[in-house]
Design an enzyme around this catalytic site. Structure first.
Site, PDB file in Angstrom:
ATOM      1  N   LEU A 132      -8.788  -1.178   2.475  1.00 14.66           N
ATOM      2  CA  LEU A 132      -7.783  -1.539   3.470  1.00 14.66           C
ATOM      3  C   LEU A 132      -8.368  -1.480   4.887  1.00 14.66           C
ATOM      4  O   LEU A 132      -8.274  -2.438   5.643  1.00 14.66           O
ATOM      5  CB  LEU A 132      -6.579  -0.602   3.359  1.00 14.66           C
ATOM      6  CG  LEU A 132      -5.482  -0.746   4.413  1.00 14.66           C
ATOM      7  CD1 LEU A 132      -4.836  -2.128   4.343  1.00 14.66           C
ATOM      8  CD2 LEU A 132      -4.421   0.355   4.262  1.00 14.66           C
ATOM      9  N   SER A 137      -9.435  -1.975  12.612  1.00 13.28           N
ATOM     10  CA  SER A 137      -8.055  -1.625  12.242  1.00 13.28           C
ATOM     11  C   SER A 137      -8.076  -0.442  11.284  1.00 13.28           C
ATOM     12  O   SER A 137      -8.419  -0.574  10.117  1.00 13.28           O
ATOM     13  CB  SER A 137      -7.332  -2.810  11.593  1.00 13.28           C
ATOM     14  OG  SER A 137      -7.970  -3.229  10.413  1.00 13.28           O
ATOM     15  N   GLY A 138      -7.739   0.725  11.847  1.00  9.00           N
ATOM     16  CA  GLY A 138      -7.644   1.935  11.050  1.00  9.00           C
ATOM     17  C   GLY A 138      -6.198   2.330  10.909  1.00  9.00           C
ATOM     18  O   GLY A 138      -5.515   1.928   9.972  1.00  9.00           O
ATOM     19  N   SER A 165     -14.868   4.299   0.094  1.00  7.76           N
ATOM     20  CA  SER A 165     -15.423   5.273  -0.850  1.00  7.76           C
ATOM     21  C   SER A 165     -15.824   4.580  -2.146  1.00  7.76           C
ATOM     22  O   SER A 165     -15.054   3.802  -2.709  1.00  7.76           O
ATOM     23  CB  SER A 165     -14.387   6.355  -1.153  1.00  7.76           C
ATOM     24  OG  SER A 165     -14.117   7.129  -0.018  1.00  7.76           O
ATOM     25  N   GLU A 370      -6.436   8.400   4.470  1.00  8.71           N
ATOM     26  CA  GLU A 370      -5.118   8.138   3.860  1.00  8.71           C
ATOM     27  C   GLU A 370      -4.005   8.153   4.919  1.00  8.71           C
ATOM     28  O   GLU A 370      -2.856   8.484   4.646  1.00  8.71           O
ATOM     29  CB  GLU A 370      -4.792   9.164   2.753  1.00  8.71           C
ATOM     30  CG  GLU A 370      -5.866   9.315   1.690  1.00  8.71           C
ATOM     31  CD  GLU A 370      -5.913   8.160   0.717  1.00  8.71           C
ATOM     32  OE1 GLU A 370      -5.452   7.066   1.077  1.00  8.71           O
ATOM     33  OE2 GLU A 370      -6.425   8.328  -0.399  1.00  8.71           O
TER      34      GLU A 370
END
Length: 389
Positions: A132, A137-138, A165, A370
């Site tokens: 994502l 864009s975090g 990951s 997350e």
């Protein structure tokens, strides 16, 4: 007021849940913890050990049994990831991410996608990665720029994903890309297989912690993806990504609790054996108070996490808010407890030999990924302010 069933008010685990937790803890004790420091120092991703979790049902935790999964609950998953994280939070967190992707396919995929991908994921014949975040864009995930352009029966994906990951080692990538308008409604989700032309990876990032799993960019250079590999309808990708993150936030919170519990256990052993001023330092009330606070805060965070997991399993309208609360509290508490455990060991805590400094390094990133804990506060505050409108 409606009556609340005894099951809803229980705070203990039933025998099946205890068995699931104990199984994961044995695996952590036997297969992960003895090697965790070496994996961290060597930056080794132990795929062979990770694959062994599949035989114990930990590769498709919330995938239905029809597809080879375990069909367990989010609470069961939290128990598993906390237990695995006592061995190594980085390994437990990667297994959580793999399960997130499998769960997304189980929930949102069509029958053909489920038949094609889920058995291999549940056996860990294929490893999965969730894509994502992008370089630009975090926290503002809906601003992503990776594009997917329809071309006949395919889409052509171009863009870069950041901080992924398992990148390079995984076999399947759940990639969010823009198919329409700006904002969340223009995002779709695609299943991209490793080895497809145009898919490549950046260098393994040099990180403070989480060294036992690779973190790399995923680079898409006109990758042609069959339309059959789009997960759900166009424009549903952001909803899918956020649904995955509710569970992911619980899991990363559970990993924080497991890592912090391991640090607390090390500290307890140390203060019993270490002597100063003629007696064990465990006799000093100041240290006793600190240990008591660490244990209390861990237990409080654990109970909120279990509450949020139960809400997510039940489809409660409060689930997203509770998952954000649980993630914020568990990851902040986990890092603080591990850091305090290091302090209790003094100079020895700063050495690699005892393992606490690794736990501190690993747990720090849980407050960022997350969804940062600042974003968790935004989610919680918005939910509170919407009440009564």
């Amino acid at each position: 007021m409606d009556a609340v069933s005894p099951r809803q008010t229980r705070f203990d685990l039933d025998p099946d849940q205890q068995a699931v937790r104990d199984m994961a803890r044995r695996f952590a004790d036997e297969k992960i913890r003895p090697h965790a420091l070496a994996w961290d120092q060597q930056k080794h991703f132990p795929v062979d050990v990770i694959r062994e979790t599949a035989a114990l049902g930990m590769a498709g935790i919330y995938v239905p049994e029809d597809f080879g999964g375990s069909g367990l609950s989010r609470l069961d998953a939290a128990l598993i990831f906390e237990a695995l994280a006592t061995g190594c939070p980085a390994i437990s967190a990667y297994i959580s991410i793999h399960n997130m992707v499998a769960g997304m396919i189980a929930k949102f995929g069509d029958a053909a996608q489920q038949r094609h991908y889920l058995p291999a994921l549940c056996q860990m014949e294929k490893l999965a990665a969730y894509c994502l975040t992008e370089p630009g864009s975090g926290s503002d995930a809906a601003a992503l720029r990776t594009v997917a352009v329809r071309d006949g029966d395919d889409y052509v994906l171009t863009g870069t994903k950041q901080f992924i990951s398992g990148a390079g080692a995984a076999d399947l990538y759940a990639i969010m890309a823009r198919t329409g308008e700006a904002g969340p409604r223009g995002i779709s989700c695609f299943l991209v297989e490793g080895g497809w032309p145009g898919l490549s990876f950046g260098a393994n990032e040099k990180k403070m912690g989480w060294n036992a799993q690779p973190t790399r960019q995923v680079i898409l250079d006109a990758v042609r993806v069959p339309a059959a590999n789009r997960l759900a309808a166009e424009g549903q990708g952001f909803r899918i990504a956020m649904a995955g993150l509710d569970g992911g936030r619980l899991n990363i919170g559970a990993c924080s609790l497991g890592g912090a519990q391991a640090a607390l256990d090390i500290a307890l052993g140390y203060v019993r054996e270490r002597h100063a001023f003629g007696r064990p330092i465990a006799d000093f009330q100041a240290l006793q108070f600190r240990l008591a606070d660490m244990a209390t805060e861990l237990e409080a965070a654990r109970l909120l996490l279990w509450r949020a997991a139960t809400a997510l399993d039940a489809g409660s309208p409060d689930a997203t808010r509770l998952c954000a609360m649980a993630k914020r509290l568990a990851t902040d508490t986990g890092f603080t407890v591990a850091n305090n455990a290091l302090q209790l060991l003094g100079g020895y805590g700063y050495l690699a030999d005892y393992g606490i400094e690794k736990l501190v390094r690993d747990l720090r990133v849980h407050q960022i990924l997350e969804g940062t804990n600042e974003i968790m506060r935004v989610i919680i505050a918005r939910a509170l302010l919407e009440r009564g409108k």
